[in-house]
Design a protein around this motif. Structure first.
Motif, PDB file in Angstrom:
ATOM      1  N   TYR A 125       4.755  -2.978  15.123  1.00 12.31           N
ATOM      2  CA  TYR A 125       4.486  -1.660  14.041  1.00 12.31           C
ATOM      3  C   TYR A 125       3.505  -2.006  13.424  1.00 12.31           C
ATOM      4  O   TYR A 125       2.732  -1.573  13.017  1.00 12.31           O
ATOM      5  CB  TYR A 125       5.882  -1.174  13.826  1.00 12.31           C
ATOM      6  CG  TYR A 125       5.879   0.380  13.562  1.00 12.31           C
ATOM      7  CD1 TYR A 125       4.939   1.557  13.666  1.00 12.31           C
ATOM      8  CD2 TYR A 125       6.371   0.492  11.587  1.00 12.31           C
ATOM      9  CE1 TYR A 125       5.340   2.640  13.323  1.00 12.31           C
ATOM     10  CE2 TYR A 125       6.586   2.043  11.467  1.00 12.31           C
ATOM     11  CZ  TYR A 125       5.778   2.980  12.218  1.00 12.31           C
ATOM     12  OH  TYR A 125       6.018   4.329  11.304  1.00 12.31           O
ATOM     13  N   GLN A 126       3.417  -2.909  12.257  1.00  8.02           N
ATOM     14  CA  GLN A 126       2.689  -3.371  11.073  1.00  8.02           C
ATOM     15  C   GLN A 126       1.339  -3.466  11.909  1.00  8.02           C
ATOM     16  O   GLN A 126       0.666  -3.509  11.439  1.00  8.02           O
ATOM     17  CB  GLN A 126       3.942  -4.524  10.860  1.00  8.02           C
ATOM     18  CG  GLN A 126       3.776  -5.854  10.864  1.00  8.02           C
ATOM     19  CD  GLN A 126       2.623  -6.517  10.441  1.00  8.02           C
ATOM     20  OE1 GLN A 126       1.189  -6.095  10.260  1.00  8.02           O
ATOM     21  NE2 GLN A 126       2.624  -7.163  11.677  1.00  8.02           N
TER      22      GLN A 126
ATOM     23  N   LEU B 286      -4.117  -2.998  12.339  1.00 13.32           N
ATOM     24  CA  LEU B 286      -5.385  -3.399  14.005  1.00 13.32           C
ATOM     25  C   LEU B 286      -6.069  -1.583  13.162  1.00 13.32           C
ATOM     26  O   LEU B 286      -7.609  -1.260  13.818  1.00 13.32           O
ATOM     27  CB  LEU B 286      -4.824  -3.396  14.580  1.00 13.32           C
ATOM     28  CG  LEU B 286      -4.643  -4.664  15.394  1.00 13.32           C
ATOM     29  CD1 LEU B 286      -4.132  -4.758  16.427  1.00 13.32           C
ATOM     30  CD2 LEU B 286      -5.583  -5.610  14.828  1.00 13.32           C
ATOM     31  N   TYR B 287      -4.813  -0.418  13.338  1.00 12.61           N
ATOM     32  CA  TYR B 287      -5.497   1.056  13.067  1.00 12.61           C
ATOM     33  C   TYR B 287      -6.377   1.456  11.818  1.00 12.61           C
ATOM     34  O   TYR B 287      -7.160   1.751  11.648  1.00 12.61           O
ATOM     35  CB  TYR B 287      -4.508   2.329  13.081  1.00 12.61           C
ATOM     36  CG  TYR B 287      -4.716   3.378  13.076  1.00 12.61           C
ATOM     37  CD1 TYR B 287      -5.753   3.849  13.681  1.00 12.61           C
ATOM     38  CD2 TYR B 287      -3.826   3.886  11.780  1.00 12.61           C
ATOM     39  CE1 TYR B 287      -5.834   5.313  13.842  1.00 12.61           C
ATOM     40  CE2 TYR B 287      -4.523   5.466  12.032  1.00 12.61           C
ATOM     41  CZ  TYR B 287      -5.378   6.031  12.846  1.00 12.61           C
ATOM     42  OH  TYR B 287      -5.532   7.095  12.012  1.00 12.61           O
TER      43      TYR B 287
ATOM     44  N   PHE C  97       2.273   1.814   3.921  1.00 17.52           N
ATOM     45  CA  PHE C  97       3.759   1.246   5.135  1.00 17.52           C
ATOM     46  C   PHE C  97       4.999   2.343   4.467  1.00 17.52           C
ATOM     47  O   PHE C  97       5.514   1.260   3.646  1.00 17.52           O
ATOM     48  CB  PHE C  97       4.278   0.154   5.343  1.00 17.52           C
ATOM     49  CG  PHE C  97       3.469  -0.332   6.338  1.00 17.52           C
ATOM     50  CD1 PHE C  97       3.483   0.149   7.753  1.00 17.52           C
ATOM     51  CD2 PHE C  97       2.334  -1.131   6.092  1.00 17.52           C
ATOM     52  CE1 PHE C  97       3.260  -0.788   8.668  1.00 17.52           C
ATOM     53  CE2 PHE C  97       1.202  -1.774   7.410  1.00 17.52           C
ATOM     54  CZ  PHE C  97       1.732  -1.106   8.580  1.00 17.52           C
ATOM     55  N   PRO C  98       5.373   3.616   3.990  1.00 20.33           N
ATOM     56  CA  PRO C  98       6.740   3.938   2.473  1.00 20.33           C
ATOM     57  C   PRO C  98       7.879   3.612   4.097  1.00 20.33           C
ATOM     58  O   PRO C  98       7.693   3.377   5.081  1.00 20.33           O
ATOM     59  CB  PRO C  98       6.138   4.931   3.249  1.00 20.33           C
ATOM     60  CG  PRO C  98       5.420   5.627   4.248  1.00 20.33           C
ATOM     61  CD  PRO C  98       4.744   4.010   4.626  1.00 20.33           C
TER      62      PRO C  98
ATOM     63  N   ILE D  36       6.438  -5.724   6.857  1.00 16.37           N
ATOM     64  CA  ILE D  36       6.391  -3.848   6.402  1.00 16.37           C
ATOM     65  C   ILE D  36       6.296  -4.280   4.628  1.00 16.37           C
ATOM     66  O   ILE D  36       6.963  -4.457   4.266  1.00 16.37           O
ATOM     67  CB  ILE D  36       7.700  -2.575   6.980  1.00 16.37           C
ATOM     68  CG1 ILE D  36       7.966  -3.116   8.361  1.00 16.37           C
ATOM     69  CG2 ILE D  36       7.541  -1.838   6.234  1.00 16.37           C
ATOM     70  CD1 ILE D  36       6.489  -2.378   9.358  1.00 16.37           C
ATOM     71  N   ASN D  37       5.267  -3.942   4.637  1.00 14.08           N
ATOM     72  CA  ASN D  37       4.781  -3.356   3.614  1.00 14.08           C
ATOM     73  C   ASN D  37       3.266  -3.357   3.074  1.00 14.08           C
ATOM     74  O   ASN D  37       2.401  -3.803   3.141  1.00 14.08           O
ATOM     75  CB  ASN D  37       4.787  -5.583   2.371  1.00 14.08           C
ATOM     76  CG  ASN D  37       4.745  -5.691   1.176  1.00 14.08           C
ATOM     77  OD1 ASN D  37       4.020  -4.999   0.309  1.00 14.08           O
ATOM     78  ND2 ASN D  37       5.192  -6.651   0.694  1.00 14.08           N
ATOM     79  N   GLU D  38       3.465  -2.584   1.895  1.00 16.64           N
ATOM     80  CA  GLU D  38       2.464  -1.676   1.596  1.00 16.64           C
ATOM     81  C   GLU D  38       1.437  -2.390   0.775  1.00 16.64           C
ATOM     82  O   GLU D  38       0.105  -2.315   0.606  1.00 16.64           O
ATOM     83  CB  GLU D  38       2.721  -0.412   0.752  1.00 16.64           C
ATOM     84  CG  GLU D  38       3.156  -0.255  -0.323  1.00 16.64           C
ATOM     85  CD  GLU D  38       5.022  -0.631  -0.910  1.00 16.64           C
ATOM     86  OE1 GLU D  38       4.780  -0.784  -1.974  1.00 16.64           O
ATOM     87  OE2 GLU D  38       5.189  -0.761  -0.377  1.00 16.64           O
ATOM     88  N   LYS D  39       2.506  -3.677   0.094  1.00 15.45           N
ATOM     89  CA  LYS D  39       1.344  -4.559  -0.579  1.00 15.45           C
ATOM     90  C   LYS D  39       1.693  -6.126  -0.141  1.00 15.45           C
ATOM     91  O   LYS D  39       1.674  -6.340  -0.103  1.00 15.45           O
ATOM     92  CB  LYS D  39       2.112  -4.729  -1.932  1.00 15.45           C
ATOM     93  CG  LYS D  39       1.565  -2.803  -2.942  1.00 15.45           C
ATOM     94  CD  LYS D  39       2.462  -3.441  -4.074  1.00 15.45           C
ATOM     95  CE  LYS D  39       2.599  -2.277  -4.561  1.00 15.45           C
ATOM     96  NZ  LYS D  39       3.362  -2.194  -6.564  1.00 15.45           N
TER      97      LYS D  39
END
Length: 764
Positions: free
Chosen positions: A164-165, A170-171, A176-177, A417-420
């Motif tokens: 997923y990440q 790549l998108y 990533f909430p 899975i980490n927005e940072k």
């Protein structure tokens, strides 16, 4: 008309009540015999990891290593009931929205991919290929990848989360909430600042060696019941267990182990807590600061008397930074402030500190009772400070133990899975895959909701979970969901998030943890998860899928990815057919996963090395670092106590639920049956309001943002809880939690710090 009632609480957690509940849940699933057989493979080397909590599995695991809530989770997933296209053909989304969470999920397992038809207000079955094509087309049509939100539940496997990440990066975005944002984010932030790693430092075996265990702000009897077995064994061998929790929880008082034949036959129970302290909501930091004050006073007295030091000076000199400054902060905190903020007496705090000082090896464990306050990060720093004083980090039988909720919430963060995202992780991805990765910070849960509300985000994709019911300010989140150009929910059962469709909306059914995932070559796929002790172990389903149309989470993510970014960098179909290949990529890009596929197939898996557990500190100064922050100027309880009939509210789970999933309507450990709309309150507070048990009221948030937040038609339940503090169940009370109230540095909703008042209900 009332259907629930208040009855007798269980005399102890576990015991015959747990066994009866297990039988009831298996019968309710419609497959009691197959369900029982399935449970024998729960948490076993050749079986599946329980889809419930993230408590660790013992190296000497028995064939009965499951608990009451594990039975509920397995029965819930392996039910014979099916939510088929006929259900959605017979009911509009508007009609389904009127059902409670419990009623909706009782319809059973989703069987077909479904697309929302706005003209009829119904979901209709679609082909997988058509679903992937439209989802990919809409994603490619956005003017920026940052206009899409990619949510992840902690149920997702390491393989699904990594894929997923990878797809999302790549998108082109780091949006990533994640469910971590709503539970243990403060633990990660605080521990990284203090010891250099955002995870706990203990193994399950450390509970067998600890002399004392401090349990702060958690209820293992409901949230991770297998922990009670380890606490029971510790209590039996003489370890002291000190509990800090506003609510008297049965599991922390007494526990009857269903696996102990003599205890069951004799109707006995084991006392768990040697000391049970009930701080006011938000008062944990003050309580820990008070214990540190006692330790420093004892150190001074020992030096003056020529006795051995209380502090571990050798450890502190070699491994810590900032002790003198922390001592100054503790000295500057007076007992009046500590007692008022904690709600505990100096004598209670001194007694707990004496247990700490008499113990050579101490574990401190906590959960969301600590992490969902404005000042949660500094509270966790204070816990770490306290444990450092006597060297209780990085030695057998001692350490820090944040207990995660969902079964792989920790693993999801480990695999990206980490927005940072850490720079080193992005560097590794770029080197391995040969393409640039987005470097800007993405959205966490609260930022994602804000972007959805203001129109800067147009797509929401949820990999598991029930986003709209797990988040605060429920009506506002529903507005945000319904504004989306596209919503996609990957799930096993229908839930309320599916009933808040955007312009285009899909519900994509996936395999459950207990079900076999057979690839095109006829090989059963293995997934992996990471528990709260950083143990990574395999999980392989043993049941036939609920529908032949179900796909694994890995395959669904791969299908969306292929339709969106193509196969130029990654051959998504190949990865979807072989989880070993995904693990090869994890091994190549994330430290600690060396020889992943081989080690995963060993009994109990393997441990991800924790540097802090070896007294290696990856902090800015290379040492474990003391925090010198003062106590909060004021807690929610102190604000509420200033008059005006206000109270400090915390939300929590009933014993018959897991996160937003409601298995039933009973909470026998608290004596509530057949009802969920209840408010637990001290009897003296009822008397002061001229109210009585059973009175119906509306609960109103006291805030200054101009939004009227009301939870209607709740009933008072007298309970042993500090005066001025109240409690009730989520998700029903999430409507009262403001989006604008979040933890400092963690940005976690403050679900344990809501100031509310009561409004009498008008006669019908």
């Amino acid at each position: 008309m009332d259907t629930g009632f208040i009855g007798k609480k269980s005399s102890a957690a576990g015991g015959w009540g747990a066994l009866k509940s297990c039988g009831k849940q298996l019968l309710k699933s419609g497959t009691p015999l197959s369900g029982a057989r399935t449970l024998l493979k729960a948490n076993q080397p050749d079986g599946f990891d329980c889809p419930g909590c993230a408590w660790g599995d013992p190296a000497h695991g028995s064939s009965f290593e499951f608990c009451e809530n594990g039975v509920k989770a397995v029965a819930w997933e392996s039910t014979e009931k099916r939510a088929t296209p006929e259900l959605f053909a017979a009911n509009t989304v508007t009609e389904l929205r009127k059902l409670t969470d419990y009623e909706l999920e009782r319809h059973g397992r989703l069987t077909h991919p479904m697309r929302y038809d706005a003209a009829t207000d119904k979901y209709v079955a679609v082909d997988w290929a058509d679903a992937f094509a439209e989802i990919g087309s809409i994603l490619k049509g956005l003017d920026s990848p940052d206009r899409a939100e990619f949510y992840t539940s902690g149920r997702a496997s390491n393989e699904a989360a990594y894929l997923y990440q990878l797809f999302v990066r790549l998108y082109g975005t780091n949006n990533f909430p994640d469910c971590s944002n709503m539970c243990h984010e403060a633990s990660g932030v605080g521990l990284r600042q203090s010891i250099g790693v955002g995870k706990g430092t203990v193994l399950l075996e450390d509970f067998e060696e600890a002399d004392a265990i401090f349990v702060i702000g958690q209820n293992p009897g409901t949230n991770h019941p297998r922990m009670l077995g380890d606490l029971r064994r510790a209590a039996i061998r003489g370890a002291k267990i000190v509990v800090f929790n506003p609510i008297r929880e049965r599991g922390l008082e007494r526990f009857t182990d269903p696996q102990d034949k003599l205890e069951m036959l004799r109707g006995g129970a084991t006392d768990i807590a040697s000391d049970y302290l009930q701080p006011r909501l938000g008062g944990d930091m003050a309580a820990v600061r008070g214990m540190a004050k006692v330790v420093f006073a004892a150190e001074d007295a020992a030096i003056a008397a020529g006795l051995p030091s209380v502090l571990d000076h050798a450890f502190l000199a070699e491994h810590s930074f900032g002790l003198a400054e922390y001592r100054a902060a503790v000295d500057a905190t007076d007992w009046a402030q500590i007692e008022d903020q904690s709600g505990l007496s100096r004598q209670q705090i001194e007694s707990a500190a004496q247990i700490y000082m008499r113990a050579d090896r101490v574990i401190c464990t906590w959960a969301m009772g600590v992490t969902q306050h404005v000042h949660s990060v500094v509270t966790i720093r204070e816990i770490s400070n306290f444990m450092l004083l006597r060297g209780n980090i990085g030695k057998p039988g001692a350490g820090l133990c944040p207990v995660r909720g969902h079964s792989n919430v920790q693993g999801d963060r480990t695999v990206g899975i980490n927005e940072k995202p850490p720079v080193a992780f992005l560097d590794a991805l770029e080197k391995h895959f040969g393409v640039a990765m987005p470097r800007h910070e993405g959205h966490n849960v609260l930022a994602a909701i804000g972007a959805m509300l203001d129109g800067s985000s147009e797509v929401f994709i949820g990999l598991g979970g029930n986003f709209a019911r797990a988040t605060p300010d429920s009506p506002i989140v529903e507005q945000a969901m319904r504004r989306m150009k596209l919503t996609v929910n990957i799930a096993t059962k229908p839930n309320h998030s599916h009933l808040m469709p955007g312009a285009v909306s899909y519900v994509l059914p996936c395999l459950g943890r207990t079900e076999m995932d057979i690839n095109a070559a006829g090989v059963s796929q293995l997934i992996s998860v990471e528990d709260s002790m950083s143990m990574v172990h395999g999980s392989a389903g043993i049941n036939r899928p609920a529908s032949p149309l179900l796909m694994s989470e890995v395959a669904i993510v791969a299908g969306i990815a292929e339709a969106t970014v193509g196969n130029g960098v990654v051959n998504w179909s190949d990865l979807a057919q072989d989880n070993d290949r995904i693990r090869d990529h994890i091994e190549a890009t994330i430290p600690g996963f060396e020889n992943y596929n081989v080690r995963l197939r060993k009994a109990r898996g393997f441990h991800l090395r924790n540097a802090a557990a070896h007294r290696e500190w990856n902090t800015t100064n290379g040492k474990a670092t003391f925090s010198t922050v003062a106590l909060p100027a004021e807690t929610v309880h102190q604000r509420a106590s200033k008059g005006g009939g206000n109270f400090a509210l915390q939300t929590f789970r009933s014993h018959d639920q897991y996160n937003t999933t409601v298995y039933g309507l009973d909470d026998r450990y608290r004596g509530v049956y057949g009802e969920r709309q209840v408010i637990f309150i001290h009897p003296a507070d009822l008397e002061a309001m001229n109210a009585a048990a059973g009175d119906r009221i509306d609960v109103v948030t006291e805030s200054t943002d101009g939004i009227d937040r009301v939870a209607e038609n709740f009933r008072f339940v007298p309970y042993d809880i500090p005066r001025g503090s109240i409690a009730g169940y989520y998700p029903e009370l999430n409507v009262l939690v403001p989006l604008g109230s979040a933890g400092d540095e963690s940005d976690t909703p403050t679900s344990k710090s809501v100031m509310v008042s009561f409004r009498k209900r008008q006669a019908a």
